[in-house]
Enzyme design. Structure first.
Site, mmCIF file in Angstrom:
data_model
loop_
_atom_site.group_PDB
_atom_site.id
_atom_site.type_symbol
_atom_site.label_atom_id
_atom_site.label_comp_id
_atom_site.label_asym_id
_atom_site.label_seq_id
_atom_site.Cartn_x
_atom_site.Cartn_y
_atom_site.Cartn_z
ATOM 1 N N ARG A 43 0.830 -1.203 0.000
ATOM 2 C CA ARG A 43 0.000 0.000 0.000
ATOM 3 C C ARG A 43 0.863 1.250 0.000
ATOM 4 O O ARG A 43 0.324 2.357 0.007
ATOM 5 C CB ARG A 43 -0.894 0.011 1.230
ATOM 6 C CG ARG A 43 -2.300 -0.531 0.986
ATOM 7 C CD ARG A 43 -3.044 -0.393 2.288
ATOM 8 N NE ARG A 43 -4.476 -0.434 2.161
ATOM 9 C CZ ARG A 43 -5.212 -1.524 2.369
ATOM 10 N NH1 ARG A 43 -4.657 -2.671 2.631
ATOM 11 N NH2 ARG A 43 -6.535 -1.437 2.305
ATOM 12 N N ARG A 48 -21.521 -2.472 2.667
ATOM 13 C CA ARG A 48 -20.766 -3.691 3.000
ATOM 14 C C ARG A 48 -21.112 -4.198 4.388
ATOM 15 O O ARG A 48 -21.347 -3.415 5.300
ATOM 16 C CB ARG A 48 -19.261 -3.400 2.952
ATOM 17 C CG ARG A 48 -18.791 -3.279 1.559
ATOM 18 C CD ARG A 48 -17.390 -3.642 1.225
ATOM 19 N NE ARG A 48 -16.330 -3.375 2.157
ATOM 20 C CZ ARG A 48 -15.042 -3.425 1.795
ATOM 21 N NH1 ARG A 48 -14.718 -3.698 0.550
ATOM 22 N NH2 ARG A 48 -14.099 -3.206 2.669
HETATM 23 P P1 AMP Z 1 -8.232 -4.047 3.991
HETATM 24 O O1 AMP Z 1 -9.002 -5.183 4.557
HETATM 25 O O2 AMP Z 1 -7.183 -4.482 2.991
HETATM 26 O O3 AMP Z 1 -9.093 -2.950 3.452
HETATM 27 O O4 AMP Z 1 -7.395 -3.405 5.208
HETATM 28 C C1 AMP Z 1 -8.028 -2.847 6.332
HETATM 29 C C2 AMP Z 1 -7.088 -1.909 7.058
HETATM 30 O O5 AMP Z 1 -5.910 -2.636 7.483
HETATM 31 C C3 AMP Z 1 -6.522 -0.764 6.216
HETATM 32 O O6 AMP Z 1 -7.399 0.337 6.178
HETATM 33 C C4 AMP Z 1 -5.241 -0.442 6.974
HETATM 34 O O7 AMP Z 1 -5.494 0.266 8.159
HETATM 35 C C5 AMP Z 1 -4.756 -1.829 7.369
HETATM 36 N N1 AMP Z 1 -3.880 -2.401 6.323
HETATM 37 C C6 AMP Z 1 -4.120 -3.507 5.551
HETATM 38 N N2 AMP Z 1 -3.104 -3.734 4.703
HETATM 39 C C7 AMP Z 1 -2.191 -2.754 4.936
HETATM 40 C C8 AMP Z 1 -0.929 -2.411 4.364
HETATM 41 N N3 AMP Z 1 -0.395 -3.128 3.351
HETATM 42 N N4 AMP Z 1 -0.277 -1.329 4.873
HETATM 43 C C9 AMP Z 1 -0.774 -0.603 5.885
HETATM 44 N N5 AMP Z 1 -1.962 -0.845 6.439
HETATM 45 C C10 AMP Z 1 -2.683 -1.907 5.992
#
Ligand code: AMP
Length: 213
Positions: A88, A127
């Site tokens: 990310r 969602r």
């Molecule tokens: P997601 O389920 O991929 O939308 O992730 C949910 C939350 O987890 C994000 O909004 C971030 O706070 C954290 N997160 C997930 N993947 C990452 C990443 N690669 N880098 C930093 N934070 C992450």
């Protein structure tokens, strides 16, 4: 096959990543799921990550990179994986490239699931997630058989804190600032492919399989 899914939060990259994993027989590796599992299990990492997640911020790179590198070093990742939600940030992408470089490997494709912000905000408020088994639903597009109950495990479904409208707006800002530069990063490497994420789920998947072969 090593594939990275890019796209704004709520672009549908998680759904596509699961379908790719099933079709190509590789693990679906989601840093978000790993953080949520840590939160559920009450680990120190989970407690730390939750602070950022609830605010719609990114978890710091050093925590995220560690959890990801541990995961892809496992045996089931030997023949590849589909990364959902990682990298990310540019530093995360560089760490992954360096780790792969050391073992003579590289990412094959970065697939950008492209969806305008207006559509994202509409989608995310619908969602629903199961915090017990991780299944996700959408009240319009992928409804559970019984409202607010998980089809898979019968637990109550919730609107995740990080899917609430004010958090979504912050997550979109964070996405544009920190994650979107990865589009240029992977374009330069010649492995970026873009699909129209506003199309129906099956059509998006067809576009992706046409790319992955
Ligand atoms: P997601 O389920 O991929 O939308 O992730 C949910 C939350 O987890 C994000 O909004 C971030 O706070 C954290 N997160 C997930 N993947 C990452 C990443 N690669 N880098 C930093 N934070 C992450």
């Amino acid at each position: 096959m090593k594939v990275i899914m890019l796209g704004a939060p709520g672009a549908g990259k998680g759904t596509q990543a699961k379908m790719i994993a099933e079709r190509y027989g590789v693990p679906h590796v989601s840093t978000g799921d790993m953080f949520r599992a840590n939160i559920k299990n009450g680990t120190a990492l989970g407690t730390e990550a939750k602070k950022y997640m609830d605010a719609g911020e990114l978890v710091p790179d050093e925590l995220t990179v560690r959890i990801l590198l541990d995961r892809v070093a496992k045996d089931d990742c030997k023949n590849g994986y589909v990364l959902d939600g990682f990298p990310r940030t540019i530093p995360q992408a560089k760490v992954l490239d360096e780790a792969l470089d050391k073992i003579g490997e590289q990412v094959d494709y970065a697939v950008d699931v492209d969806v305008p912000d207006e559509n994202i905000i509409k989608r995310m408020s619908g969602r629903r997630a199961c915090l017990s088994c991780g299944a996700t639903y959408h009240i319009e597009h992928v409804p559970p058989k019984t409202a607010d109950v998980c089809d898979q495990c019968g637990s109550a479904l919730v609107l995740r804190d990080d899917d609430k409208p004010e958090t979504v707006k912050n997550r979109l800002n964070v996405y544009h600032e920190q994650t979107q530069p990865l589009i240029a990063y992977y374009t330069e490497k010649g492995i970026l492919r873009t699909v129209d994420g506003t199309l129906p789920m099956e059509e998006v998947f067809n576009a992706i399989t046409a790319i992955l072969g």
